[in-house]
Design a protein around this motif. Structure first.
Motif, PDB file in Angstrom:
ATOM      1  N   GLY A  81       0.779  -1.226   0.000  1.00  9.39           N
ATOM      2  CA  GLY A  81       0.000   0.000   0.000  1.00  9.39           C
ATOM      3  C   GLY A  81       0.815   1.281   0.000  1.00  9.39           C
ATOM      4  N   ILE A  82       2.114   1.168  -0.067  1.00 10.65           N
ATOM      5  CA  ILE A  82       2.974   2.358  -0.019  1.00 10.65           C
ATOM      6  C   ILE A  82       2.816   3.190  -1.288  1.00 10.65           C
ATOM      7  N   GLY A  83       2.891   2.538  -2.441  1.00 10.00           N
ATOM      8  CA  GLY A  83       2.731   3.260  -3.700  1.00 10.00           C
ATOM      9  C   GLY A  83       1.371   3.932  -3.787  1.00 10.00           C
ATOM     10  N   ALA A  84       0.328   3.233  -3.346  1.00  7.54           N
ATOM     11  CA  ALA A  84      -1.022   3.801  -3.361  1.00  7.54           C
ATOM     12  C   ALA A  84      -1.103   5.021  -2.462  1.00  7.54           C
ATOM     13  N   ALA A  85      -0.496   4.951  -1.284  1.00  3.93           N
ATOM     14  CA  ALA A  85      -0.522   6.085  -0.354  1.00  3.93           C
ATOM     15  C   ALA A  85       0.216   7.286  -0.930  1.00  3.93           C
ATOM     16  N   ALA A 110       2.904  -1.079 -14.824  1.00  5.69           N
ATOM     17  CA  ALA A 110       2.186  -0.459 -13.697  1.00  5.69           C
ATOM     18  C   ALA A 110       0.849   0.148 -14.123  1.00  5.69           C
ATOM     19  N   GLU A 111       0.451  -0.062 -15.366  1.00  9.18           N
ATOM     20  CA  GLU A 111      -0.785   0.553 -15.866  1.00  9.18           C
ATOM     21  C   GLU A 111      -2.001   0.141 -15.039  1.00  9.18           C
ATOM     22  N   ARG A 116      -6.445   1.417 -11.153  1.00  8.84           N
ATOM     23  CA  ARG A 116      -7.218   1.230  -9.912  1.00  8.84           C
ATOM     24  C   ARG A 116      -7.412   2.533  -9.152  1.00  8.84           C
ATOM     25  N   HIS A 117      -6.647   3.549  -9.508  1.00  9.27           N
ATOM     26  CA  HIS A 117      -6.747   4.861  -8.852  1.00  9.27           C
ATOM     27  C   HIS A 117      -7.414   5.890  -9.763  1.00  9.27           C
ATOM     28  N   GLY A 118      -8.110   5.410 -10.786  1.00  7.66           N
ATOM     29  CA  GLY A 118      -8.892   6.303 -11.627  1.00  7.66           C
ATOM     30  C   GLY A 118      -8.171   6.890 -12.820  1.00  7.66           C
ATOM     31  N   PHE A 119      -6.957   6.433 -13.096  1.00  7.86           N
ATOM     32  CA  PHE A 119      -6.224   6.933 -14.259  1.00  7.86           C
ATOM     33  C   PHE A 119      -6.634   6.147 -15.493  1.00  7.86           C
ATOM     34  N   VAL A 120      -6.701   6.848 -16.632  1.00  5.39           N
ATOM     35  CA  VAL A 120      -7.099   6.249 -17.903  1.00  5.39           C
ATOM     36  C   VAL A 120      -5.986   6.494 -18.917  1.00  5.39           C
ATOM     37  N   ARG A 121      -5.701   5.471 -19.693  1.00  3.20           N
ATOM     38  CA  ARG A 121      -4.664   5.588 -20.727  1.00  3.20           C
ATOM     39  C   ARG A 121      -5.042   6.675 -21.719  1.00  3.20           C
ATOM     40  N   HIS A 138      -5.945  11.487 -14.937  1.00  3.50           N
ATOM     41  CA  HIS A 138      -7.093  11.403 -14.013  1.00  3.50           C
ATOM     42  C   HIS A 138      -7.667  12.800 -13.892  1.00  3.50           C
ATOM     43  N   VAL A 139      -8.927  12.948 -14.316  1.00  2.18           N
ATOM     44  CA  VAL A 139      -9.598  14.238 -14.217  1.00  2.18           C
ATOM     45  C   VAL A 139     -10.398  14.240 -12.918  1.00  2.18           C
TER      46      VAL A 139
END
Length: 141
Positions: A81-85, A110-111, A116-121, A138-139
């Motif tokens: 969870g470090i990267g997510a934090a 890592a895509e 999972r954090h709302g980013f889109v290619r 991510h908007v």
């Protein structure tokens, strides 16, 4: 692993952020050291995660233009969870200062993490330092 996250300027975070980035990018991923360092670090906000003993285990930066970059977690800290934090902290800083979106150049491996954090290619795969990447955004709602 328990960890503590701080977000601050380069003067405060430099030693620990550089150490993590050197281990992950230069040593582990064989990115030439001259490609890792640029003149943007001193203009960015830097997040650094430390374990309970104070050892830096992860880092990332937020550029003035809303790009998130140099996301790195040492091997021993991955999957906890470090990267997510770090990502969430940088996104919160961007939103707080009024950015409408955040953009990053993700290594393709890592895509799914960023998704999972709302980013889109946004666009086609490309290579940087010999590693496949995709632009993602991510908007904020």
């Amino acid at each position: 692993m328990k960890f503590h996250l701080t977000v601050d300027n380069w003067a405060v975070q430099k030693a620990d952020a550089r150490a993590v980035r050197f281990d992950v990018f230069v040593i582990e991923q064989n990115i030439p050291v001259e490609l890792e360092w640029d003149d943007m670090d001193e203009h960015c906000l830097h997040a650094v995660a430390h374990d309970e003993s104070g050892y830096a285990v992860g880092t990332g930066r937020l550029l003035p233009d809303g790009h998130i970059g140099r996301m790195a977690v040492r091997a021993a800290g991955r999957g906890q969870g470090i990267g997510a934090a770090i990502l969430q902290a940088l996104m919160a800083q961007a939103r707080q200062r009024g950015d409408r979106e955040v953009v990053l150049n993700a290594q393709t491996q890592a895509e799914a993490f960023y998704g999972r954090h709302g980013f889109v290619r946004d666009g086609e795969e490309y290579y940087e330092a010999g590693i496949a990447h995709v632009c993602m955004r991510h908007v904020f709602a």
